[in-house]
Design an enzyme around this catalytic site. Structure first.
Site, mmCIF file in Angstrom:
data_model
loop_
_atom_site.group_PDB
_atom_site.id
_atom_site.type_symbol
_atom_site.label_atom_id
_atom_site.label_comp_id
_atom_site.label_asym_id
_atom_site.label_seq_id
_atom_site.Cartn_x
_atom_site.Cartn_y
_atom_site.Cartn_z
ATOM 1 N N HIS A 9 -15.279 0.466 38.292
ATOM 2 C CA HIS A 9 -15.563 -0.440 37.177
ATOM 3 C C HIS A 9 -16.081 -1.794 37.667
ATOM 4 O O HIS A 9 -15.835 -2.205 38.806
ATOM 5 C CB HIS A 9 -14.321 -0.639 36.310
ATOM 6 N N ARG A 60 -10.787 -1.659 31.324
ATOM 7 C CA ARG A 60 -11.935 -2.035 32.159
ATOM 8 C C ARG A 60 -12.751 -0.820 32.596
ATOM 9 O O ARG A 60 -13.977 -0.901 32.719
ATOM 10 C CB ARG A 60 -11.471 -2.852 33.368
ATOM 11 N N GLU A 87 -5.881 2.952 38.043
ATOM 12 C CA GLU A 87 -5.793 2.257 39.321
ATOM 13 C C GLU A 87 -4.423 2.500 39.950
ATOM 14 O O GLU A 87 -3.456 2.866 39.262
ATOM 15 C CB GLU A 87 -6.037 0.755 39.097
ATOM 16 N N HIS A 182 -11.463 3.408 39.202
ATOM 17 C CA HIS A 182 -10.989 2.200 39.884
ATOM 18 C C HIS A 182 -11.120 2.353 41.397
ATOM 19 O O HIS A 182 -11.268 3.467 41.912
ATOM 20 C CB HIS A 182 -9.529 1.947 39.506
#
Length: 228
Positions: A9, A60, A87, A182
């Protein structure tokens, strides 16, 4: 041939503030929006036709996925969302400024938490964990699966099942798959896909908002890879 597109991202609001983010849910920054938009334009310019996309449950990554598909004019494709692509969970470090953490715990200790393969940061509190468990997006998740903190090794162990059960199945059908996630969940995928050693993965850096394309054989061996 099957193609896998990995995209970390774009910069998030907490990236811009130099904060440990992990599972904390924050939006893209203005720079992150520009990066995600540019990533989608590169996909369009390179005439990559995406068949299916996978992303995490964090905003995100979801936003990055949306910008990529919108800019490449492929908003209509199926998008699958999973906590397994979240993440790495940074435990009690989440929300702390990285420079402040270095002053509090020492440069070497923070570096070890961030870059080692199998060392977890300090665990989050029960109060913090309960906040995640009450979050609607995690209600389907067995509470025993909710981490207190994760190393990269832990992240790999939760990423592999979505690769073997879902992502790889689309690739075996000769599809082009986008995984928009991520830094650490993508590093885990790369470690598995390329059989990168525990030592070498520590220094593996992934650009933000830059699509990384893997051309694969029918057996999902890496034939070529390149950034757009």
């Amino acid at each position: 041939m099957p193609k896998l597109i990995l995209c970390r991202h774009g910069q998030s609001e907490w990236n811009a503030k130099n904060l440990f983010t992990g599972w904390a849910d924050v939006n893209l920054s203005e720079q992150g929006i520009e990066e995600a938009t540019a990533a989608g334009k590169k996909v369009l310019e390179n005439q990559l036709e995406i068949d299916v996309a996978f992303t995490s449950l964090l905003t995100r990554a979801l936003e990055t996925t949306q910008y990529i598909l919108a800019q490449s004019k492929q908003q209509w494709i199926p998008v699958y969302k999973s906590w397994r692509l979240n993440e790495r969970h940074y435990g009690a470090l989440q929300g702390l400024n990285k420079d402040d953490a270095r002053q509090q715990f020492g440069e070497e200790q923070v570096h070890q938490w961030r870059r080692s393969y199998d060392i977890q940061p300090p665990a989050e509190s029960e109060e913090q964990r309960n906040e995640y468990l009450k979050n609607r997006r995690y209600r389907h998740l067995d509470h025993r699966m909710m981490p207190y903190s994760e190393s990269l090794k832990d992240t790999l162990e939760r990423v592999v099942p979505i690769w073997t059960d879902q992502i790889s199945q689309h690739l075996l059908d000769d599809k082009t798959v986008l995984v928009s996630a991520h830094g650490n969940s993508i590093r885990a995928l790369i470690k598995y896909l390329e059989n990168v050693s525990d030592e070498d993965i520590i220094g593996y850096e992934i650009k933000t908002g830059a699509p990384l394309v893997y051309e694969l054989t029918d057996d999902l061996e890496v034939k070529d890879k390149y950034y757009l």
